[in-house]
Every structure is written in structure tokens, then in C-alpha cells.
Design an enzyme around this catalytic site. Structure first.
Site, PDB file in Angstrom:
ATOM      1  N   CYS A 144       0.828  -1.216   0.000  1.00 53.43           N
ATOM      2  CA  CYS A 144       0.000   0.000   0.000  1.00 53.43           C
ATOM      3  C   CYS A 144       0.861   1.265   0.000  1.00 53.43           C
ATOM      4  O   CYS A 144       1.491   1.609   1.008  1.00 53.43           O
ATOM      5  CB  CYS A 144      -0.920  -0.022   1.224  1.00 53.43           C
ATOM      6  SG  CYS A 144      -1.835   1.506   1.507  1.00 53.43           S
ATOM      7  N   CYS A 175      -0.139   3.964   2.519  1.00 54.85           N
ATOM      8  CA  CYS A 175       0.220   3.541   3.879  1.00 54.85           C
ATOM      9  C   CYS A 175       1.667   3.935   4.185  1.00 54.85           C
ATOM     10  O   CYS A 175       1.970   4.443   5.276  1.00 54.85           O
ATOM     11  CB  CYS A 175       0.083   2.025   4.028  1.00 54.85           C
ATOM     12  SG  CYS A 175      -1.599   1.405   3.806  1.00 54.85           S
TER      13      CYS A 175
END
Length: 301
Positions: free
Chosen positions: A39, A42
Site C-alpha cells: 500500500c 500507507c
């Protein structure tokens, strides 16, 4: 979070979550970051979360990271449908969704709001509890008129918390009471930006401004006689002398009378000085409340 019927891996994940997240949340505010290695957002958010939670560690905030790939059962229990998802947990309950906080300012604002509402245990709160009675003692001594002793109290406490706004404000007001305006100003100027925003510091600044403009008068009775003739300049100077002498009741009475006679005199100077006096005393002070009622009666009566 029940473990009955779970696979060994899921049970292990649940046990780890209880140990690393739920149990610490009994006393601390735990920020839970649901993330994954693949991600991109993230990875961009992680440094921000780590920095802010580290800064808030003394306030009782910790960070727990949950890899959704390795903890799919946990993520499902919290209905994590997209990442990054960031929650705040206290005493085993989710208390906020922090997922929308993508800047340091947004995250700090949200954490500050949460911490004001919850009894989170922290080093900072414990330290504050120790300081409160000492600060109250300094304020009481100052209110009783012993500025020298009050300054001594505040300076001793300042060794424990040199950037505490209430302590700095107390030191500054004690110094002002002793006629040491330059030293009082130095105390306020030395504060870091965040500490300098507190209402206590604004009150001390107002007191300093008043001290700078309220010139001591050797013979107040002579000036009062001149003011009694209706000379507005003399009345304004008299109010300054009364403030410099520490007679706030007389100063307020003089300024209120001036406002009642001509509220627009010198572009509202009397009202501006009275409001500054209110701020210096403290807007929550009962004396200020009483004087503000008198002002309202004049302005709106």
C-alpha cells in the site's frame, strides 16, 4: 473478541492483538494503523503517524501497526475495507476514526480533541497533578499581595517545568507587581510558540501592556482634583495612576464614569483601557464579571 472456533493462526493473532493493542488501551490512547506492504499511501502515512505519536507519548498516546495481510481476521473484525485505516482505541473501545487525518496538523488537532475528553493516563498528566497545588499556592500568595514570596514560589516550580504557561504567567505577574516589567517581558518572550498561546499568557501580556502605559503618579489627590473638573485627559491619567498603584476598583470606577460621559472620547480610549484591565485581571474573575455588568448597563441601558 471471541476465540471459539478459530484456527490456531487466528487465535494467535487475536491473542497478540489483545496483548499489543487492547491491554495497553486500558490506560493509554492507542492509535491503530491498518496497513499493508503493497500500500503506497500507507507508506506515505507511516512516518507522520510515527512522528506525531512519538511527540504525544508523554500524553499517553501509543502507535500499534496491524498488517492486514498477516492479520486478515483482525481486519475483518474491524470492518477494514480500505487502507490505510487509522482508529483510536481507549479502554478496549474504538473512540475515533483518524483515517481522514492526512497532515500533521489534522492529526494533532484530532488527538488533542480526544485527549481533552478521555481520562488517559500519562507522564504529562501525572506531572501536572504534582504541579497544580504548587501553582495554586503561588497564585494565592500573589493574590495576598506578597509578590516577592510569590516570585520565589514560581521560580522554584519553574525549575521543574520551565516552559509551563501557568508558571511562566505567574512569574511574569509577580515580576510586574515588583515593578520589574523588563524581566516579566523576558519570561514571556522566552516561551516556545505553543506554550505562548495559552490564556494565562494572554492575561500576563495584558498586564504587561497595562504596566507599560499606566504611569505611576506621585500625588493622586492633586490629579483627582484636576480630574474632578471634567478634564478627560486628567481623568484618563488618573485611571492610569490608580492602576499603577494597584487600585483596580478606583481605576474601573474612573474609566466607567468616562465612558458614561463620552464613550467616543479619544476614539474610545477609556473603554479600550478598561477592557485591557479586564483581560489583565482575568476574564473569568468574579470582579471582572461585576465590572462588565456595569459597563453593559452604561452601553445598553
Amino acid at each position: 473478541m471471541a476465540t471459539l472456533g478459530l484456527s490456531p493462526a487466528e487465535k494467535e493473532a487475536v491473542d497478540a492483538f489483545r496483548r499489543d493493542v487492547v491491554e495497553p488501551s486500558m490506560t493509554s490512547l492507542v492509535v491503530i494503523d491498518f496497513w499493508a506492504e503493497w500500500c503506497g499511501p500507507c507508506k506515505a502515512l507511516t512516518p507522520l503517524l510515527e512522528k506525531v505519536t512519538a511527540d504525544y507519548a508523554a500524553k499517553g498516546v501509543t502507535l500499534a501497526k496491524v498488517d492486514v495481510d498477516a492479520n486478515q481476521f483482525i481486519a475483518a473484525q474491524f470492518q477494514v475495507r480500505s487502507i490505510p485505516t487509522v482508529y483510536a482505541m481507549f479502554q478496549g473501545q474504538l473512540v475515533a476514526d483518524l483515517s481522514t487525518a492526512r497532515t500533521e496538523s489534522q492529526l494533532r488537532t484530532m488527538l488533542d480533541q480526544i485527549l481533552r475528553q478521555l481520562p488517559v493516563e500519562s507522564e504529562e498528566a501525572a506531572a501536572e497533578a504534582k504541579l497544580e497545588p504548587l501553582i495554586a499556592m503561588g497564585e494565592q500568595v500573589l493574590a495576598e499581595g506578597d509578590a516577592e514570596r510569590a516570585l520565589s514560589v514560581f521560580e522554584q516550580i519553574a525549575e521543574m517545568a520551565p516552559e509551563h504557561p501557568q508558571i511562566a504567567a505567574g512569574r511574569a505577574r509577580a515580576l510586574l507587581a515588583l515593578g520589574r516589567a523588563d524581566e516579566a517581558e523576558a519570561v514571556l518572550v522566552a516561551l516556545p510558540e505553543e506554550a505562548a498561546k495559552g490564556p494565562e499568557i494572554e492575561q500576563a501580556r495584558a498586564a504587561l501592556a497595562l504596566a507599560r502605559e499606566a504611569t505611576p503618579v506621585e500625588d493622586l489627590s492633586e490629579l483627582a482634583a484636576k480630574a474632578a473638573t471634567g478634564d478627560m485627559d486628567a481623568r484618563y491619567e488618573l485611571a492610569g495612576g490608580q492602576m499603577a498603584a494597584g487600585d483596580r476598583d478606583a481605576a474601573a470606577q474612573t474609566l466607567l464614569a468616562m465612558i458614561a460621559e463620552d464613550r467616543e472620547w479619544n476614539e474610545g480610549a477609556a473603554r479600550a483601557r478598561l477592557l485591557k484591565l479586564f483581560e489583565a485581571v482575568g476574564l473569568e474573575d468574579p470582579w471582572v464579571s461585576a465590572q462588565r455588568r456595569k459597563l453593559s448597563a452604561i452601553l445598553f441601558g
